[in-house]
Write a protein that holds these residues in place. Structure first.
Motif, short mmCIF file in Angstrom:
data_model
loop_
_atom_site.label_atom_id
_atom_site.label_comp_id
_atom_site.label_asym_id
_atom_site.label_seq_id
_atom_site.Cartn_x
_atom_site.Cartn_y
_atom_site.Cartn_z
N ARG A 62 0.83 -1.20 0.00
CA ARG A 62 0.00 0.00 0.00
C ARG A 62 0.87 1.26 0.00
O ARG A 62 0.45 2.31 -0.48
CB ARG A 62 -0.93 -0.01 1.22
N GLY A 63 2.09 1.13 0.54
CA GLY A 63 2.99 2.27 0.61
C GLY A 63 3.47 2.77 -0.74
O GLY A 63 4.04 3.86 -0.84
N LEU A 64 3.24 1.99 -1.80
CA LEU A 64 3.63 2.44 -3.12
C LEU A 64 2.78 3.62 -3.58
O LEU A 64 3.13 4.32 -4.54
CB LEU A 64 3.55 1.28 -4.11
N ALA A 65 1.65 3.87 -2.89
CA ALA A 65 0.82 5.04 -3.18
C ALA A 65 1.57 6.33 -2.88
O ALA A 65 1.25 7.40 -3.43
CB ALA A 65 -0.47 4.99 -2.37
N HIS A 66 2.60 6.25 -2.01
CA HIS A 66 3.40 7.45 -1.70
C HIS A 66 3.99 8.06 -2.96
O HIS A 66 4.14 9.28 -3.07
CB HIS A 66 4.55 7.09 -0.75
N VAL A 67 4.34 7.22 -3.91
CA VAL A 67 4.98 7.71 -5.14
C VAL A 67 4.03 8.63 -5.90
O VAL A 67 4.44 9.70 -6.38
CB VAL A 67 5.41 6.53 -6.03
N ALA A 237 6.16 0.81 16.52
CA ALA A 237 6.38 1.89 17.49
C ALA A 237 5.92 3.26 16.99
O ALA A 237 5.39 4.06 17.76
CB ALA A 237 7.86 1.95 17.86
N ASN A 238 6.13 3.53 15.69
CA ASN A 238 5.78 4.86 15.17
C ASN A 238 5.60 4.75 13.66
O ASN A 238 6.55 4.93 12.90
CB ASN A 238 6.87 5.88 15.51
N ASN A 239 4.40 4.46 13.24
CA ASN A 239 4.14 4.20 11.82
C ASN A 239 4.03 5.47 10.99
O ASN A 239 4.22 5.43 9.78
CB ASN A 239 2.86 3.37 11.66
N VAL A 256 1.40 11.46 4.90
CA VAL A 256 0.68 10.53 4.03
C VAL A 256 0.50 9.22 4.80
O VAL A 256 1.47 8.53 5.10
CB VAL A 256 1.43 10.28 2.71
N ASP A 257 -0.74 8.90 5.10
CA ASP A 257 -1.06 7.71 5.89
C ASP A 257 -1.74 6.66 5.00
O ASP A 257 -2.84 6.88 4.50
CB ASP A 257 -1.98 8.09 7.06
N ILE A 258 -1.08 5.52 4.82
CA ILE A 258 -1.66 4.44 4.00
C ILE A 258 -1.81 3.16 4.83
O ILE A 258 -1.93 2.07 4.27
CB ILE A 258 -0.82 4.18 2.73
N SER A 259 -1.80 3.30 6.15
CA SER A 259 -1.88 2.12 7.00
C SER A 259 -3.22 1.41 6.82
O SER A 259 -4.23 2.03 6.46
CB SER A 259 -1.67 2.49 8.47
N THR A 287 -0.47 5.55 15.14
CA THR A 287 -0.79 6.42 14.01
C THR A 287 -1.81 7.47 14.41
O THR A 287 -1.67 8.66 14.08
CB THR A 287 -1.31 5.59 12.83
N VAL A 288 -2.84 7.04 15.13
CA VAL A 288 -3.88 7.98 15.58
C VAL A 288 -3.28 9.06 16.47
O VAL A 288 -3.62 10.24 16.37
CB VAL A 288 -5.00 7.22 16.32
N TYR A 289 -2.33 8.65 17.32
CA TYR A 289 -1.69 9.65 18.19
C TYR A 289 -0.92 10.68 17.36
O TYR A 289 -1.01 11.89 17.61
CB TYR A 289 -0.75 8.97 19.19
N GLN A 290 -0.15 10.21 16.38
CA GLN A 290 0.63 11.14 15.56
C GLN A 290 -0.29 12.08 14.78
O GLN A 290 0.00 13.27 14.64
CB GLN A 290 1.54 10.35 14.60
N ILE A 291 -1.41 11.56 14.29
CA ILE A 291 -2.36 12.41 13.56
C ILE A 291 -2.93 13.49 14.48
O ILE A 291 -3.16 14.64 14.05
CB ILE A 291 -3.48 11.55 12.95
#
Length: 756
Positions: A62-67, A237-239, A256-259, A287-291
């Motif tokens: 799913r991380g390939l969406a970053h491109v 630990a920190n996505n 960019v969150d694709i989790s 992830t929710v915390y970082q957002i």
């Protein structure tokens, strides 16, 4: 008023004139400083705009969406000052931070052989020939270590060997950078300390090693040790490392969150899905915390990846498109970050420069194993004085790793102006050097006849400076066998070898009637000893010759009970030539496999009879689009004796060997078979990275057995064929087939562990 005061101070007759001159100089200096500062701000765009940090989360494929997101950011002329990423986000982020353009990154990820990235061993076609035979005979591709009197396991199913080589080849231009702030964009990768569970921010050291640590999924990949810490996937630990990019100096964050979202109870139907859910829960919480730390100035992009799972790397192009679409839909928010002047300055410093080919001055082996350096060096093709070529270096690394005694084989470049030194670092397996391997075979023809075979093999490797091996093998079930062999390479290149072996085996030979019922069954028990000398021919073949001595007995198990045991002796010279370039031994797509053997039983060597036998087998794989064809022929014959004993006959029958007959249903002193197998992949079964391809295939076969050479003719051929479904599993291939042959023979088959 300021003007009047300044005028008085500049008057030479004014009492404060001396002090005025000093004040005027100070004032003039202040004006110059202010002007210089203003000029600098005009020249350096980063001082007149907020600094932008890009955060890329983990999420596998799913991380390939970053491109796609990065492509839109560049189209909107948004300069990026800092990049931080986790797992797949770290890989994409590192590509971008190292100066690779978004379009180049897309080409890389779409064309990348992701299946090869998630295996360690080179394909069989690249293995040394002895290891090819191991891969063909033991389709359960797993080594269980035995060390200090106890069983040992690797720290992960994969050690990351192929992934490491792929990443290094793409990031070779960063090999001499050890401070990630000195990349074209300052960069950070996030990993997890498996001992404490704490996030570890990686900003120095080896870039590729840091990326591997960031994406080392626990249990799947072995942890990566960096500065005394055992590091695994940072997503635990920190996505979504928003805090990391802020610490780097970012004023505004583009995250960019694709989790993967959590599954509902209707989707949690298997143990695999439940285990995956546990991991997703940990990732989602951090992830929710970082957002929650994002401000109104920051931008959060969450592409809707729908059904694309973490393991579906073959959908790379689709994932890039989803990322583009989502980022483009947010252009009203992103537009305020665009700055054409700053972006043009960014491009001038960002894009990686093509470097001229480097000269290789030195090649070193940084040996971290018990094997002698000379043995490793004999497998190195890259020589000082040549130009650096990544393809040649990867071939050398694969050759060394193919010795199959190393956990990993890494390399480093030490650049000096236009030349460089290559350092090759092989690391011995931590769970070796003694290994168990297992093989499993099951067969059922749905006629009341079934059989199984379970094989355990124990090998002591590297028992001397030339890489000698002592191998022991035990098979139970159908055709039991015990085998022991001492195999000794003579030269450091492991090309020439000698071998001594002994075995005890049992073989049943069945005589069937036309209805497929066993009328008579013979059992052969034999002890055999053998001395060989041979040479490996590159990695594609092997030639060997030697002496063989056998003593055995034959008795009737089904049939006339009055017939007693019949002892026999055989003493022979033999020679064989084997060839193999198949890309795999289960459902090959390309390459060939062949063998030629000759044996001469001589009374001078203790044989009861004098007879020569000859065997030949050939098969090749040809793929056209989605369809693969395997033509092949084989024969076995006694050259000058039509009166060979039953133990010297050759069997035929079974799936793909005159399908419709039971396995080894017919036997004779001469056999011949021609066949054509065709198959194509239909779909995949399983979940995520555990998905296995399912194949549909058909076969056409013609052959027979003969007891007299004069009986061999085309009119006596039996024609047969089959249809089958097959798939790869971690226990070997499974086939469900139906076969039909002339003379009213038909059978259903269920096979586990057989290969073509």
């Amino acid at each position: 008023m300021l003007k009047d005061t300044f005028g008085k101070l500049m008057n030479p007759h004014h009492p404060g004139a001396a002090h005025g001159k000093i004040a005027s100089l100070l004032l003039f200096a202040c004006i110059l400083t202010m002007a210089a500062t203003a000029a600098a701000e005009e020249i350096s765009p980063t001082k007149t705009r907020p600094r932008i940090g890009l955060v890329l989360s983990g999420g596998g494929a799913r991380g390939l969406a970053h491109v796609g997101v990065i492509q839109v950011l560049e189209e909107m002329k948004i300069p990026i000052d800092y990049v931080a990423g986790t797992s797949m986000g770290a890989i994409v982020g590192a590509f971008y931070a190292s100066g690779i353009s978004p379009s180049e990154i897309e080409k890389i990820i779409v064309s990348m052989e992701w299946n090869e990235a998630f295996i360690d061993k080179p394909p069989p076609s690249d293995l040394p020939f002895r290891r090819k035979r191991d891969a063909a005979d033991f389709l359960i591709n797993f080594d269980l270590g035995f060390k200090d009197g106890r069983f040992t396991l690797p720290k992960g199913l994969l050690q990351g060997q192929n992934l490491n080589l792929m990443l290094k080849s793409m990031l070779i231009h960063t090999e001499d950078i050890k401070d990630f702030d000195k990349l074209n964009i300052p960069f950070r990768a996030v990993a997890t300390d498996i001992e404490t569970g704490n996030a570890v921010i990686l900003g120095k050291g080896e870039l590729v090693k840091s990326l591997r640590a960031s994406m080392s999924i626990p249990a799947m990949f072995a942890p990566v040790e960096i500065e005394g810490k055992m590091l695994v996937d940072g997503g635990v630990a920190n996505n979504l490392p928003v805090d990391v990019v802020r610490q780097m100096g970012a004023d505004i964050v583009v995250a960019v969150d694709i989790s993967t979202t959590l599954s509902n109870r209707d989707q949690l139907t298997t143990s695999i899905e439940i285990t995956s859910q546990l991991t997703s829960i940990m990732v989602q919480r951090n992830t929710v915390y970082q957002i929650s730390t994002l401000t109104g100035e920051d931008i959060l992009i969450q592409p809707d990846l729908g059904s694309i799972t973490t393991g579906e790397f073959f959908r790379a192009g689709e994932a890039v498109g989803v990322g583009r679409k989502k980022a483009a839909s947010m252009n009203n928010l992103l537009a305020r970050l665009g700055n054409e002047q700053a972006f043009l300055a960014f491009l001038q410093t960002h894009r990686k420069k093509e470097l001229p080919p480097m000269d290789i001055d030195e090649v070193h082996i940084a040996n971290k194993s018990s094997l002698p350096t000379d043995l490793i060096d004999a497998h190195v093709d890259v020589k000082p004085g040549s130009k650096f070529n990544m393809r040649d270096l990867k071939k050398t690394i694969s050759q060394i790793y193919g010795i199959d005694m190393f956990e990993s084989v890494d390399f480093f470049l030490r650049k000096k102006d236009k030349s460089s030194a290559i350092v090759i670092e092989p690391l011995e397996k931590s769970w070796g050097p003694n290994y168990f391997r297992f093989g499993l075979g099951l067969e059922d023809n749905f006629k009341g006849t079934s059989s199984y075979g379970l094989t355990a093999q124990f090998t002591k490797t590297a028992i001397n400076s030339r890489g000698g091996e002592w191998r022991n093998e035990l098979r139970i079930g159908e055709n039991p066998r015990f085998f022991t062999e001492f195999y000794q390479p003579i030269d450091y290149g492991m090309r020439y070898f000698v071998a001594a072996s002994a075995q005890y085996y049992v073989r049943n030979i069945n005589d069937y009637n036309d209805a497929g019922d066993i009328l008579k069954q013979y059992r052969t028990n034999a002890f055999q000893g053998e001395l060989d000398i041979g040479r490996e021919l590159g990695n594609w073949g092997e030639i060997r010759a030697g002496l063989r001595r056998e003593h055995g007995t034959v008795k009737v198990l089904i049939g006339d009970p009055t017939v007693g045991e019949d002892p026999y002796d055989r003493g022979s010279v033999f020679a064989s030539l084997a060839y193999s370039t198949l890309d795999n031994y289960i459902f090959p797509l390309k390459g060939s496999d062949a063998s030629l053997s000759w044996e001469y039983d001589l009374k001078a060597l203790g044989s009861d009879i004098e007879v020569q036998s000859l065997g030949f087998r050939w098969m090749t794989a040809l793929t056209f689009g989605k369809y693969t064809f395997l033509p092949g022929v084989s024969f076995q014959t006694t050259i000058d004796n039509d009166d060979a004993e039953v133990q010297d006959t050759f069997p035929l029958g079974g799936f793909l060997n005159l399908s419709g007959f039971s396995t080894n249903e017919i036997y004779g002193r001469h056999t011949g078979l021609a066949r054509l197998i065709a198959y194509r992949e239909l779909a995949s079964a399983g979940f995520g990275a555990l998905k296995m391809p399912v194949y549909f295939g058909i076969s056409g076969e013609a052959g027979n057995v003969w007891n007299k050479r004069s009986d061999i003719n085309f009119e006596s051929l039996i024609y047969a064929g089959s249809i089958f479904l097959g798939t790869k599993t971690y226990l070997g291939p499974i086939y469900l087939a139906y076969g039909q042959a002339q003379r009213g023979h038909s059978s259903f088959y269920l096979y586990l562990g057989q290969r073509f």
